[in-house]
Design an enzyme around this catalytic site. Structure first.
Site, mmCIF file in Angstrom:
data_model
loop_
_atom_site.group_PDB
_atom_site.id
_atom_site.type_symbol
_atom_site.label_atom_id
_atom_site.label_comp_id
_atom_site.label_asym_id
_atom_site.label_seq_id
_atom_site.Cartn_x
_atom_site.Cartn_y
_atom_site.Cartn_z
ATOM 1 N N LYS A 6 -4.315 5.585 14.880
ATOM 2 C CA LYS A 6 -4.407 4.963 13.546
ATOM 3 C C LYS A 6 -5.877 4.985 13.111
ATOM 4 O O LYS A 6 -6.643 5.814 13.590
ATOM 5 C CB LYS A 6 -3.838 3.545 13.593
ATOM 6 C CG LYS A 6 -2.346 3.508 13.945
ATOM 7 C CD LYS A 6 -1.488 4.167 12.891
ATOM 8 C CE LYS A 6 -0.008 4.132 13.222
ATOM 9 N NZ LYS A 6 0.796 4.868 12.250
ATOM 10 N N LYS A 10 0.836 -1.211 0.000
ATOM 11 C CA LYS A 10 0.000 0.000 0.000
ATOM 12 C C LYS A 10 0.866 1.254 0.000
ATOM 13 O O LYS A 10 0.618 2.188 -0.764
ATOM 14 C CB LYS A 10 -0.919 -0.046 1.226
ATOM 15 C CG LYS A 10 -1.846 1.158 1.374
ATOM 16 C CD LYS A 10 -3.058 0.831 2.221
ATOM 17 C CE LYS A 10 -2.799 0.762 3.705
ATOM 18 N NZ LYS A 10 -2.607 2.055 4.373
ATOM 19 N N GLN A 35 4.952 9.187 7.448
ATOM 20 C CA GLN A 35 4.028 10.100 6.748
ATOM 21 C C GLN A 35 4.465 11.541 6.913
ATOM 22 O O GLN A 35 4.420 12.327 5.966
ATOM 23 C CB GLN A 35 2.601 9.883 7.258
ATOM 24 C CG GLN A 35 2.055 8.517 6.870
ATOM 25 C CD GLN A 35 0.653 8.256 7.365
ATOM 26 O OE1 GLN A 35 0.096 9.031 8.141
ATOM 27 N NE2 GLN A 35 0.079 7.146 6.931
ATOM 28 N N ARG A 54 2.846 5.990 -3.289
ATOM 29 C CA ARG A 54 3.979 6.814 -3.730
ATOM 30 C C ARG A 54 4.221 6.688 -5.226
ATOM 31 O O ARG A 54 4.680 7.628 -5.874
ATOM 32 C CB ARG A 54 5.219 6.426 -2.914
ATOM 33 C CG ARG A 54 5.111 6.895 -1.439
ATOM 34 C CD ARG A 54 6.012 6.076 -0.533
ATOM 35 N NE ARG A 54 6.119 6.595 0.832
ATOM 36 C CZ ARG A 54 5.236 6.368 1.814
ATOM 37 N NH1 ARG A 54 4.150 5.646 1.582
ATOM 38 N NH2 ARG A 54 5.434 6.857 3.036
ATOM 39 N N ARG A 107 -7.109 -3.711 9.601
ATOM 40 C CA ARG A 107 -6.094 -4.606 10.178
ATOM 41 C C ARG A 107 -6.652 -5.374 11.382
ATOM 42 O O ARG A 107 -6.262 -6.519 11.630
ATOM 43 C CB ARG A 107 -4.836 -3.828 10.554
ATOM 44 C CG ARG A 107 -4.227 -3.102 9.361
ATOM 45 C CD ARG A 107 -2.750 -2.883 9.435
ATOM 46 N NE ARG A 107 -2.344 -2.030 8.315
ATOM 47 C CZ ARG A 107 -2.137 -2.475 7.066
ATOM 48 N NH1 ARG A 107 -2.258 -3.747 6.782
ATOM 49 N NH2 ARG A 107 -1.789 -1.627 6.099
ATOM 50 N N ASP A 111 2.300 -1.227 11.884
ATOM 51 C CA ASP A 111 0.975 -1.646 11.406
ATOM 52 C C ASP A 111 0.679 -3.110 11.724
ATOM 53 O O ASP A 111 -0.421 -3.596 11.459
ATOM 54 C CB ASP A 111 0.873 -1.425 9.883
ATOM 55 C CG ASP A 111 0.938 0.059 9.544
ATOM 56 O OD1 ASP A 111 0.639 0.888 10.422
ATOM 57 O OD2 ASP A 111 1.306 0.388 8.398
HETATM 58 O O1 SPQ Z 1 -2.644 5.399 5.440
HETATM 59 P P1 SPQ Z 1 -2.996 5.056 6.846
HETATM 60 O O2 SPQ Z 1 -4.483 5.058 7.025
HETATM 61 O O3 SPQ Z 1 -2.309 5.921 7.871
HETATM 62 O O4 SPQ Z 1 -2.502 3.535 7.047
HETATM 63 C C1 SPQ Z 1 -1.705 2.843 8.025
HETATM 64 C C2 SPQ Z 1 -2.218 1.350 7.946
HETATM 65 O O5 SPQ Z 1 -2.347 0.656 8.955
HETATM 66 O O6 SPQ Z 1 -2.465 0.912 6.826
HETATM 67 C C3 SPQ Z 1 -1.790 3.383 9.439
HETATM 68 F F1 SPQ Z 1 -2.906 3.315 9.998
HETATM 69 O O7 SPQ Z 1 -0.328 2.775 7.607
HETATM 70 C C4 SPQ Z 1 0.599 3.852 7.659
HETATM 71 C C5 SPQ Z 1 1.668 3.575 8.687
HETATM 72 O O8 SPQ Z 1 1.141 3.358 9.966
HETATM 73 C C6 SPQ Z 1 1.228 3.990 6.292
HETATM 74 C C7 SPQ Z 1 2.484 4.784 6.288
HETATM 75 C C8 SPQ Z 1 3.049 5.249 5.004
HETATM 76 O O9 SPQ Z 1 2.711 4.700 3.939
HETATM 77 O O10 SPQ Z 1 3.878 6.178 5.049
HETATM 78 C C9 SPQ Z 1 3.179 5.084 7.444
HETATM 79 C C10 SPQ Z 1 2.705 4.678 8.787
HETATM 80 O O11 SPQ Z 1 2.134 5.795 9.423
HETATM 81 P P2 SPQ Z 1 3.017 6.830 10.308
HETATM 82 O O12 SPQ Z 1 2.001 7.759 10.911
HETATM 83 O O13 SPQ Z 1 3.700 5.981 11.322
HETATM 84 O O14 SPQ Z 1 3.909 7.511 9.417
#
Ligand code: SPQ
Length: 440
Positions: A347, A26, A174, A31, A392, A320
């Site tokens: 999350k 994902k 993120q 990206r 999840r 995750d």
């Molecule tokens: O996109 P989203 O909803 O934030 O998805 C999650 C997931 O469980 O699928 C988090 F809930 O993944 C994020 C991950 O936790 C995806 C991600 C990324 O692609 O950069 C980074 C992680 O989040 P963070 O806040 O730790 O940067």
């Protein structure tokens, strides 16, 4: 269908067997659309995740004038418009359930000449965005949300951005990615320093598109004013989706699965490290590098897991995967203790609370703490749990049925399609006795 309409019913027992290729990664799929759109030329993507989250990103770029063919069986062709070729969308960008889309787009859109508004579903619209809007503000961007710092977000265009050096207060890929994407449009150098390593797909993919990113330990820097050149991207299978099968095979007697072509980027393999520390039988085969990302086939066989204190440095590398790891802990001998994982509370749901509630409903001794959980391994009964609309959590409790003594019924499962369309069919093919139906 509303999220509350889909119920999983999973009969107890059974085991997992066979070769399985889970859905595309994902994070990399998001990206690939973003950078492909901003590149000069045509980017060909294979293995793209056709899940609701990555499709939300794809549709956002279509709404900003990018021609995108597909997805067709994971193949997508992005006709890049260059860094300055996006057009103002006609309405609000609806990003559904996807935090990654909204946070990364906040940075990327800060550098455009036009205004954009972004919104999402109830879950996304309650997630914290000040973590990106505040540092983007220091770069000269204007990103405004509600008083509470939640979406909808309005990004004002036409701002002159300047590079900053930002020390992130939390380990977040993120936030790091959002600032680096804004940095493409900023004058001078943008540097992001992380408190612990987080997934580095943005840095790797920018380099794959020919953009210089300087990484030194926990600092990633780039300078604005360059260009991206189109490329080909082979998206590996998502280790976060493979995790459900890894945990399922580890906890269910007589299991033996081979998960094919899974991304094993060192910033994502916390689940392998933690399961191995718990005594899991995991073997990496056929390790190779595909398009700048390490990939392997992962063989997992059943084993008697034991409870551990999870090392805090593994937390961002498995962030995750904790819903599934909590199920592994419930099946282990002894106590498993997680600390340093307060990020789980923001999350798609509060993953500490929702998982603890579900585990307790299955008779497991699970005590949530401010930044983690203490789980005493033992017997799991059948019962009804609520995923809270969190993909999840739904898939984790589905795997719990392999060791439960009765049927596990899971409410609010439609959002499994955000990250893993086809989960039910794949899990059933591997041996999980799962059915899904529209519920009450
Ligand atoms: O996109 P989203 O909803 O934030 O998805 C999650 C997931 O469980 O699928 C988090 F809930 O993944 C994020 C991950 O936790 C995806 C991600 C990324 O692609 O950069 C980074 C992680 O989040 P963070 O806040 O730790 O940067």
């Amino acid at each position: 269908m509303s999220g509350s309409d889909l119920v999983f019913k999973v009969s107890p027992g059974g085991c997992l067997k066979g070769e399985i290729r889970v859905a595309g990664d994902k994070s990399i799929s998001h990206r690939s659309i973003m950078l492909g759109s901003l590149a000069n030329g045509v980017t060909e993507i294979s293995g793209f995740l056709e899940g609701e989250d990555s499709l939300a990103t794809l549709n956002a770029f279509r709404a900003m004038g990018v021609k995108i063919d597909g997805p067709d069986n994971g193949n997508v062709t992005v006709h890049g418009v260059g860094l300055h070729g996006l057009k103002a969308p006609h309405g609000v960008l609806d990003l559904g359930n996807s935090g990654t889309s909204m946070r990364l787009l906040s940075g990327l859109l800060s550098g455009q000449a036009f205004d954009v508004e972004m919104s999402g579903d109830g879950s996304l619209n309650s997630r914290p965005m000040k973590r990106v809007s505040v540092p983007l503000g220091s770069m000269g961007a204007i990103v405004e949300g509600t008083e509470a710092g939640t979406p909808p977000l309005k990004v004002k265009g036409g701002q002159a951005l300047k590079g900053i050096r930002y020390k992130m207060p939390m380990a977040s890929a993120q936030v790091k990615s959002s600032l680096l994407l804004a940095g493409l449009y900023a004058e001078g150098e943008t540097c992001v320093i992380e408190p612990a390593p987080t997934r580095d797909h943005t840095e790797r993919m920018l380099q794959g598109f020919g953009y210089e990113v300087r990484v030194d330990g926990r600092t990633a820097c780039l300078s604005g004013g360059g260009e991206l050149q189109a490329t080909c991207i082979d998206v590996p299978a998502d280790i976060s989706s493979a995790t459900f099968f890894m945990v399922g095979a580890a906890i269910a007697a007589d299991s033996d699965v081979l998960l094919l072509h899974v991304g094993i980027n060192p910033t994502r393999i916390g689940v392998i490290n933690i399961l191995r520390l718990m005594g899991g039988d995991i073997e990496l085969q056929n390790e190779r590098v595909v398009g700048g990302e390490p990939v392997a086939d992962i063989r997992v066989r059943s084993s008697q897991l034991r409870g551990i204190q999870i090392p805090e440095e593994q937390v961002p590398l498995a962030i995750d995967e904790f819903p599934a790891l909590f199920i592994a802990a419930a099946c282990a001998e002894g106590d498993t203790v997680l600390t340093g994982a307060e990020e789980l509370r923001v999350k798609e749901t509060d993953r500490i609370q929702v998982m603890a509630d579900g585990l307790k409903a299955l008779g497991v001794d699970a005590e949530p703490t401010a930044d983690g959980m203490v789980i005493r391994g033992g017997e799991m009964s059948g019962g009804s749990v609520d995923s809270g609309g969190d993909h999840r959590i739904a898939m984790s409790f589905a795997m719990a049925a392999l060791r439960a003594t009765g049927e596990v019924k899971i409410a609010d499962c439609a959002n499994v399609n955000t990250s893993f369309p086809g989960f039910v069919a794949l899990a059933r093919g591997a041996g999980l006795q799962i059915g899904s139906q529209n519920g009450e």
